[in-house]
Structures are given as C-alpha cells and as structure tokens.
Write a protein that holds these residues in place. Structure first.
Motif, PDB file in Angstrom:
ATOM      1  N   GLY A 165       4.880   4.964  -5.435  1.00 52.14           N
ATOM      2  CA  GLY A 165       4.652   3.574  -5.798  1.00 52.14           C
ATOM      3  C   GLY A 165       3.544   2.938  -4.990  1.00 52.14           C
ATOM      4  N   VAL A 166       3.539   3.198  -3.732  1.00 54.10           N
ATOM      5  CA  VAL A 166       2.518   2.595  -2.888  1.00 54.10           C
ATOM      6  C   VAL A 166       1.132   3.103  -3.288  1.00 54.10           C
ATOM      7  CG1 VAL A 166       1.586   2.538  -0.568  1.00 54.10           C
ATOM      8  CG2 VAL A 166       3.996   2.060  -0.945  1.00 54.10           C
ATOM      9  N   VAL A 213       0.162   1.285  -6.364  1.00 57.31           N
ATOM     10  CA  VAL A 213      -0.172  -0.106  -6.063  1.00 57.31           C
ATOM     11  C   VAL A 213      -1.582  -0.212  -5.480  1.00 57.31           C
ATOM     12  CG1 VAL A 213       0.366  -2.020  -4.514  1.00 57.31           C
ATOM     13  CG2 VAL A 213       2.179  -0.957  -5.866  1.00 57.31           C
ATOM     14  N   LEU A 239       8.491   3.943   8.298  1.00 54.34           N
ATOM     15  CA  LEU A 239       9.520   3.105   7.684  1.00 54.34           C
ATOM     16  C   LEU A 239      10.530   3.931   6.907  1.00 54.34           C
ATOM     17  CD1 LEU A 239       7.691   0.006   6.143  1.00 54.34           C
ATOM     18  CD2 LEU A 239       9.326   0.041   8.032  1.00 54.34           C
ATOM     19  N   GLU A 288       2.903  -3.038   4.065  1.00 53.03           N
ATOM     20  CA  GLU A 288       3.385  -1.773   3.516  1.00 53.03           C
ATOM     21  C   GLU A 288       4.742  -1.954   2.830  1.00 53.03           C
ATOM     22  OE1 GLU A 288       1.777  -1.881   6.388  1.00 53.03           O
ATOM     23  OE2 GLU A 288       0.097  -0.585   5.865  1.00 53.03           O
ATOM     24  N   ASP A 339       4.189  -3.697  -0.587  1.00 55.19           N
ATOM     25  CA  ASP A 339       3.603  -2.721  -1.513  1.00 55.19           C
ATOM     26  C   ASP A 339       4.668  -1.751  -2.002  1.00 55.19           C
ATOM     27  OD1 ASP A 339       1.186  -3.873  -1.143  1.00 55.19           O
ATOM     28  OD2 ASP A 339       0.277  -2.209  -0.032  1.00 55.19           O
ATOM     29  N   ALA A 340       5.496  -1.313  -1.078  1.00 53.31           N
ATOM     30  CA  ALA A 340       6.523  -0.338  -1.452  1.00 53.31           C
ATOM     31  C   ALA A 340       7.508  -0.940  -2.445  1.00 53.31           C
ATOM     32  CB  ALA A 340       7.242   0.168  -0.219  1.00 53.31           C
ATOM     33  N   ILE A 390       7.048  -3.402  -4.655  1.00 54.44           N
ATOM     34  CA  ILE A 390       6.410  -3.508  -5.969  1.00 54.44           C
ATOM     35  C   ILE A 390       6.199  -2.123  -6.562  1.00 54.44           C
ATOM     36  CG2 ILE A 390       4.326  -4.225  -7.159  1.00 54.44           C
ATOM     37  CD1 ILE A 390       4.004  -6.385  -5.007  1.00 54.44           C
ATOM     38  N   GLY A 391       5.741  -1.221  -5.710  1.00 57.69           N
ATOM     39  CA  GLY A 391       5.492   0.135  -6.167  1.00 57.69           C
ATOM     40  C   GLY A 391       6.730   0.792  -6.743  1.00 57.69           C
ATOM     41  N   VAL A 392       7.831   0.599  -6.090  1.00 57.70           N
ATOM     42  CA  VAL A 392       9.057   1.215  -6.598  1.00 57.70           C
ATOM     43  C   VAL A 392       9.429   0.643  -7.958  1.00 57.70           C
ATOM     44  CG1 VAL A 392      11.535   1.373  -6.237  1.00 57.70           C
ATOM     45  CG2 VAL A 392       9.980   1.938  -4.382  1.00 57.70           C
ATOM     46  N   LEU A 399      13.136  -0.273   4.476  1.00 59.95           N
ATOM     47  CA  LEU A 399      11.897  -0.981   4.784  1.00 59.95           C
ATOM     48  C   LEU A 399      12.047  -2.028   5.888  1.00 59.95           C
ATOM     49  CD1 LEU A 399      10.632  -1.359   1.117  1.00 59.95           C
ATOM     50  CD2 LEU A 399       9.809   0.233   2.872  1.00 59.95           C
TER      51      LEU A 399
END
Lengths: 197, 197, 197, 197
Positions: free
Chosen positions: C162-163, C166, C185, D155, D158-159, D161-163, D186
């Motif tokens: 996902g990152v 993005v 993380l 980070e 982003d993670a 949203i990415g997920v 996170l």
DNA sequence: ACTTAAGCGAGACGGTACGTCCCGTCTTAAG
DNA sequence: CTTAAGACGGGACGTACCGTCTCGCTTAAGT
C-alpha cells in the motif's frame, strides 16, 4: 476406366446439403446477405468443402439455379395452336410470378447474380425460368405459318424477358392487359388484306 | 427562410467530395468493390460524415446517379419529324454505349444498384440515362398522328429499356439492325390503306 | 490425450507475438494509450485473433503481467538471517524501482489495470512483482522466533504494498529512510526483557 | 477593475450542471465509461462549454472530487482523548465504506483518476476523503504525549491509506479486527517499562 | 445607442478505435 | 484424398467519442 486415382470420392451428401442450403438461404435473405460461412454452418459442412468445389458465391448460386432449386420448374408454355394466345397466357403467368411481393425480392436477387456471373447472364432466359420450349414453340409457329416469315424472334424474346426485368426493378407490377398488349406489339397479326390467292 | 436554427451548416465541400469520389470509384471498380471506407479515405472525409447523410452505399450511388455524375448527360433523342427513324437512331446510340466493353461493367453495376435501391429502380429509365424527353417525343408523335392512337407507349418504352438490360446481362451486344427491327416491332407502320392513289 | 478433436491448433507464434507487442507498447505508451488495433498491427496479427483469445485489453495485459513480461522478475528478498534488515533492503529496492521516473508511469498504469481487472487486483502483490517468497520468508522468520508470534503478517504486507502504491500515486518518492522506519513500525523489535544484565 | 473585458460572464448554471452530471455519471458508470459527450448531453450543455473550462475528463472529475461531489464529506475522526481508539474507529469506518460493494467500484475508479491526474494523486488523501483533520489529530496527540516523540506519522498515514487501497484493489474486504491490528502496529504502545525516572 | 467581445447550445467535421462479420487460406485429426 | 472443425491474416462494416470548428443567438462591457 475411372480416372480418379485414389482417396475418398467427393461426397454427394455434402454437395446436396450445400446446394439445398444455398437455395434456402438465398430465397430467405437474398444474394448479398448470403454468406459462404452461413451456408457452411447451416449445411453442416466445412467451408473448405465449399471452396474446393465452387469458385465463388455466384457459381454456387448458378449451380442451384441450373439445377432448378431456386425457381419453380420451367413454366411450359401451352400449345393450343394459337401462338399469340399461348404467349399471352405464358407471359401473364410470368408477370404474376415476378410481380408477387414474396417473389420479387428473389427475382431482383437473380438479376444481381446475372450481373455478377457471366454464365448466369448468358443463360439469362433459362436463369429466369424461361424454357427453351418457348423458342421452340415460336420457331414451330413460324414454320407453321402462324407467324410471318420475317418476324424477329430473338428481339421479341429479349423484349419479353426485358419487360419482366424492368417491372421487377421498377417495383411496378405489370398493368392489367400488359401481356396482351405486348404480345400484340411483338407478334403483330399480319394484315388481313384481300387474300386473293 | 432557413428553418435551421443552430449549429454548423452541412459542408457542401464534403458533400461534393464524397459524390465525386463515389462516382470515380464506382466507374473504376464497380459497385460491389466500392467501399464506404475507400470513399471516405479518397475524399478526405470522415466515415461518419458519410453515414450522417447517406443511409447506405446504394443511396450514395443513387444520389450520384440522379446528379448525373455516373452517366453521360441524357442523350437527347433527335427530332427529324420521323419518329421511327429518330427512335432507331437513339436506340442505336443506347446500344452502342451499353455494349461498349468499357461501359458494360458499369451498366451491369447500375442494374445491381437498381435491384438494391428502390428509388433507383423506380426511376430506372432516368437511372439509365433515358430522358423523359423520350416519352415526351413519343407523346408528341402520337398527337401529331405519326403513331396510331392506340399505341401502348408504356409497354414500348419498357421493352426498349428491357432489351438493353438483357443485352448487357447476357454479355451479347445487340445484333446489327436490332434497333431498327425492334422499333419496327414496337411502333409498326399503320397499314397503308387503299388511299386512292 | 489431447481432448481437442479437430481444427488447427492455436498458434503459439501468434500468442507470443501478441504478448510481446503488448508488453512493449504498454511500457512505451501506458495502459490507456494502448490499443488492440495497435497491438494487432505491430504484432502482425489479425484483430480477431486477439479477440478470439482475450476478452479485453485488461486481460491481455494481465496475461503479460503473469508471464513476467511487464516487470523485472520477482525480486528475491535476501535472507541473511535478520528479517528486519532483509525486509528493509527489499523495500528499499522496491521503492527505488517504483519511484524511478522511467518506471513510475508504468507502475501507475499497472494500478489502473489492477483497478479494472479483477484477477490482476486479486493478485496485486504478484502483479507488482512482490514474490510469494516474501511471505514465505516472513512465515519462516516467525517460526524461527525472529518475530513475535502474534505479528499480523497479512496487515504488514498489505501496508508495505500500500505504501508503495501511495507513493506512486502521490508522485512523491519515498523519503530517505522511509523503508527502515516503516519496517520498524510493522515489525517492531520485541521489548528486550530484563535479560539478566 | 475587473480584468475581464466584456462579453457574457461564465454561466454558473452550466458549471453546476456539468459538475453535477459528472458526479452522477461517474458514480453510475465509473471513470472509463464516463464520456464528455455523455456529460454534455445529460447536462444540456454544449461540448464546447466543457472544453472551454476543463482541459480533460480527469480535470473535470478532479474538480468534482475537490468540491466534495463524489464522496461523502470528509469523515471527521473522533477525539475521545485516546488516539489509538479514535484512529481504529475512523479506520473501521473507512474500511466499511470502501469495502461496501456499492462503493468499491467508485473507489477503484478514484484510484484510476489518481493514477491519471497528477493533482488528484498528489492530494490522494483528500481525494479519498481523508481529512487533514486526521493529521492534525495525530500531531496533536504527539504533542500531548499520547504518542512517542519519534513516531513516523507520515509513514503511518501513508500505510493507512495504502492498506485501504490495497483492499479495494484486491477485492478483499478488510478482515475483522484489521483496523485494530493495523493501528496497533503503526502506533505501538510505548513499552510500559518500570518508569522509574 | 452602438459596437465589440465573450459565452452559450447545437451540431458538423476529420479522425481513431472499437468489436463484429466475413473473406479465402491453411492446419489438424478422422475416415 | 476428402471431410468437419476451426485458427489465421486481412478488410470492411457501422458505431461511439474525441477534440475542433462554425453557426446564430444572447449577454455584457466599452464607447
């Protein structure tokens, strides 16, 4: 004796199936919406089998035509001894057929085939179901003295066929009495003059 | 006056380009090898512009025809006072045109168009370049007493056109003298009564 | 053995030509400027041959993808025994690839394909070149006690992919050290118990 | 004063009609089946009016997006004082929205727009309805000591949203508890160690 | 008031690509 | 050697949209 060497012989069943299907689809959809692929599928035959034996769509239709699968068997012109009446009767029947709404599309398609395929065109009369019997009858009438010696039969027959085609192309059925008038023109009564001798 | 409200007007340039190209390609390749795509490309026009204004290939050709882009302008039948001679002259010219090898393909294609397109068929005479002048001339001749009152003109004209078509389809040029014989049949001399000396 | 009965077999040459051309044009122009017609022309193949075997442009691209024609073969994650370092190394490589200007357009196009094609989406990780080796490596690490038992691996992997997506969509390359921070993380060091010291 | 010289002003009615129609058709048919022509027709507007004010389809959609016509107004993250719970609640809501079958197509289309339009991509978070409030909240939490000082917030966001994007692309709804697990990763609880000062 | 410039709905235009149909040829497996 | 099946390269079909343009009209700001 047979000059065929070996291998399977041409399948008559396939040939018949193709011709029958062609005739059916031609009558149903007309010439230009007739497709080789459609015929093959409907006849349960491989395309290649068609291409092996016929060069083109028009040849295929031509063969149907010459085997009498597209048109009613030739209308035999009557022979009552009166050539003008006989011819009128025959021409009326021809007009009746070509002018019928359910047939005119088919006849127009045949004209198209005649335009595209030389052998169909050359035998246009036969193609349209005009039997050679007609010419025979006319010749006989000439010899029998029913018609004057110099009557230009070729021109007359061309005109008869031509008029039928013109009607079909014009989408205008023959007017009532047209056959009679036309025959009257083409095979005029000889002047009745004082036949003294 | 114009009832158009809004939007760009139809491009006359495009219309002309399409019709000219159609005429050119029709004469060059015949009807069935004529393609909308080819016309569009050659005319420098989008396919959609063609489809916007014409429903089908045959309509396109029809418009060419009616604008006189496919055939020489109507041959004017002569008028020397002798209707039979005049008609023979005219028919000879027609035969000469249709029978010429460089024209017969085109004429056959026109027959195909007539078969496919109703309006072309209905105006078959005009389509083939047979001017209404012909009928006019015949009517005039009838009134002038050159022809007997009862002459079936419609049938005669149909026969003339029909014969030309038949020749073209049969790939058989008219025999020498055919025009004269045919006119002789269709417009017979009235019997020369015993008109006192 | 083959259950095919008759007819020519599918042409492997055509299949390869299509896939190769697709990969080439996809990389060159991106997904939305990729056209079936262009592929067919460039591959020297009939359009129908493409439509026969692939339902849509996205299926075609999907097949390229799954055959490894669009992306460098899966990057094998290293295995030094230190899962966190290994993962950081791998993620850095991934970022480096996706963030490179010459690749980011291609990766964005792949995201589009994933959005349009279900099977590409479902195998998003594989689609983006994320080998199953990665998951394998993570599983192994868990078993080996490198990672705490409860680590939610699925969520972690989703987050990694996902990152990357993005970043590509945001046109923002990963910040330096982002890979390390992210791994920190997602795979936190277990608290170092008061191990005798 | 105004630097517009003269002539009619831009029609706000047309602008609204276009944007409303765009939003409607986008939701209904997705991005790639959205057409300028369709929008113009449905909005009762001339195509040129669209091209005058927007450069491309994606710009049009972008404007819809940024005016909040495509997505529910930004979900405001709650603020109960417990950042982890709040984030989990918010993430659950996000997953619930994106994973709903009636929304996932729309969200996938938005990903496509983000891939094609730079400004949408750059504001990906806003594009997907992720309010800046979220970052604000996280910053505040950091300052308030709810989160350890070094937490890499960028980070983390982003993670998140990415997920969400990964789930939508994979057509796999988030597993139950995924939000909680992810937030746990996170924003880890700081080690409770013997804070003996 | 008159001119001029811009916006607008409408829609024609040259163009590209679509997905489909059919052509005529070739290949395969069965008889 | 024929046949049914069917893949193949090719060409044209008729349609959908693209982005540009022209038309006749309306709507303002300048003069």
């Amino acid at each position: 004796m047979a000059d065929r060497r070996r291998g399977a012989a041409r399948s008559e069943a396939a040939r018949i199936a193709v011709l029958e299907t062609t005739a059916e689809l031609f009558a149903e959809r007309g010439y230009d919406r007739l497709t080789i692929e459609g015929i093959a599928a409907e006849a349960g035959v491989a395309k290649q089998t068609i291409y092996r034996w016929w060069k083109s769509k028009s040849e295929l239709v031509a063969e149907c035509l010459f085997e009498g699968r597209l048109l009613p068997t030739d209308v035999v012109p009557p022979n009552t001894g009166d050539i003008r009446n006989d011819l009128t009767t025959w021409l009326d029947a021809l007009f009746q057929f070509t002018d019928a709404p359910e047939n005119s599309g088919l006849v127009r398609s045949l004209v198209v085939v005649a335009a595209e395929n030389e052998s169909v065109g050359r035998q246009l009369d036969a193609s349209l179901g005009v039997s050679t019997l007609l010419t025979t009858r006319l010749d006989a009438a000439t010899e029998a003295g029913e018609l004057p010696a110099g009557t230009p039969l070729k021109e007359a027959v061309d005109a008869l066929i031509g008029v039928a085609i013109v009607h079909v192309l014009q989408r205008t059925p023959a007017a009532p009495g047209a056959a009679k008038r036309l025959v009257g023109l083409l095979l005029p009564e000889p002047p009745v003059g004082p036949v003294g001798g």
